[in-house]
Design a protein around this motif. Structure first.
Motif, PDB file in Angstrom:
ATOM      1  N   SER A 151       0.839  -1.202   0.000  1.00 55.08           N
ATOM      2  CA  SER A 151       0.000   0.000   0.000  1.00 55.08           C
ATOM      3  C   SER A 151       0.873   1.251   0.000  1.00 55.08           C
ATOM      4  CB  SER A 151      -0.922   0.002   1.219  1.00 55.08           C
ATOM      5  OG  SER A 151      -0.159   0.136   2.393  1.00 55.08           O
ATOM      6  N   ASP A 152       0.275   2.359  -0.405  1.00 58.59           N
ATOM      7  CA  ASP A 152       1.012   3.619  -0.522  1.00 58.59           C
ATOM      8  C   ASP A 152       0.728   4.492   0.699  1.00 58.59           C
ATOM      9  OD1 ASP A 152       2.669   5.500  -1.697  1.00 58.59           O
ATOM     10  OD2 ASP A 152       0.977   6.532  -2.637  1.00 58.59           O
ATOM     11  N   VAL A 153       1.386   4.168   1.808  1.00 61.10           N
ATOM     12  CA  VAL A 153       1.257   4.936   3.040  1.00 61.10           C
ATOM     13  C   VAL A 153       2.424   5.917   3.084  1.00 61.10           C
ATOM     14  CG1 VAL A 153       1.098   4.783   5.552  1.00 61.10           C
ATOM     15  CG2 VAL A 153       0.220   2.929   4.149  1.00 61.10           C
ATOM     16  N   PRO A 154       2.178   7.204   3.421  1.00 57.74           N
ATOM     17  CA  PRO A 154       3.252   8.206   3.343  1.00 57.74           C
ATOM     18  C   PRO A 154       4.302   8.134   4.457  1.00 57.74           C
ATOM     19  CG  PRO A 154       1.219   9.218   4.073  1.00 57.74           C
ATOM     20  CD  PRO A 154       0.889   7.800   3.737  1.00 57.74           C
ATOM     21  N   VAL A 155       4.306   7.061   5.257  1.00 57.84           N
ATOM     22  CA  VAL A 155       5.347   6.894   6.269  1.00 57.84           C
ATOM     23  C   VAL A 155       6.034   5.551   6.058  1.00 57.84           C
ATOM     24  CG1 VAL A 155       4.332   8.365   8.045  1.00 57.84           C
ATOM     25  CG2 VAL A 155       3.679   5.983   7.937  1.00 57.84           C
TER      26      VAL A 155
END
Length: 163
Positions: A151-155
């Motif tokens: 998934s594209d999580v910003p952390v």
């Protein structure tokens, strides 16, 4: 009766590795020909990196050097939060880079939502600056880890306390 298995989703930066990467970047800047006579510097203090250089072009080169050293040391660039480029004394420019530690509430809620939307039979709960995921089946937990990696999580995410 099987006990629930669980793991924690955290976002931590190994500060020793960060310090090593900053030192390597500083040494490379000293030895590079295009930085001879330049007022460029990289300093790490607590959880903030200060970058300084003669102009914005050289500052971009300093950032590139730092990022390459961080990647070689296994530190994700998602854990850096770049500030604005500001003019400094004697015609130089500087930029501060904050090192993000922990998962803030908004991103923790996004992670929980991703897990709940996947319909995998696990429970996810926000606990401070981490997210605890628990379930009866270890295969489900492995599936959640894989889901979060894709998934594209910003952390930057790490998975700890797997039991």
């Amino acid at each position: 009766m099987a006990k629930d298995a669980s793991f924690d989703v955290v976002s931590k930066v190994d500060m020793q590795e960060m310090d090593n990467a900053v030192n390597q970047a500083s040494k490379e800047m000293i030895s590079r020909f295009d930085f001879k006579g330049s007022k460029s510097s990289i300093d790490l203090k607590d959880e903030e990196i200060s970058l300084a250089s003669d102009d914005e072009g050289k500052l971009r080169s300093v950032v590139d050097i730092l990022e390459s050293k961080l990647i070689k040391r296994g530190i994700s660039l998602k854990s850096l939060d770049y500030g604005k480029v500001e003019p400094a004394s004697a015609g130089t420019v500087r930029q501060s880079v904050k090192i993000k530690q922990g998962i803030d509430q908004d991103n923790a809620k996004k992670i929980v939502k991703i897990i709940k939307d996947s319909k995998i039979k696990v429970q996810a709960s926000v606990q401070g600056d981490a997210v605890r995921v628990s379930g009866k089946n270890r295969d489900d937990l492995q599936a959640v880890i894989q889901l979060l990696k894709e998934s594209d999580v910003p952390v930057d995410l790490q998975f700890t306390n797997y039991r």
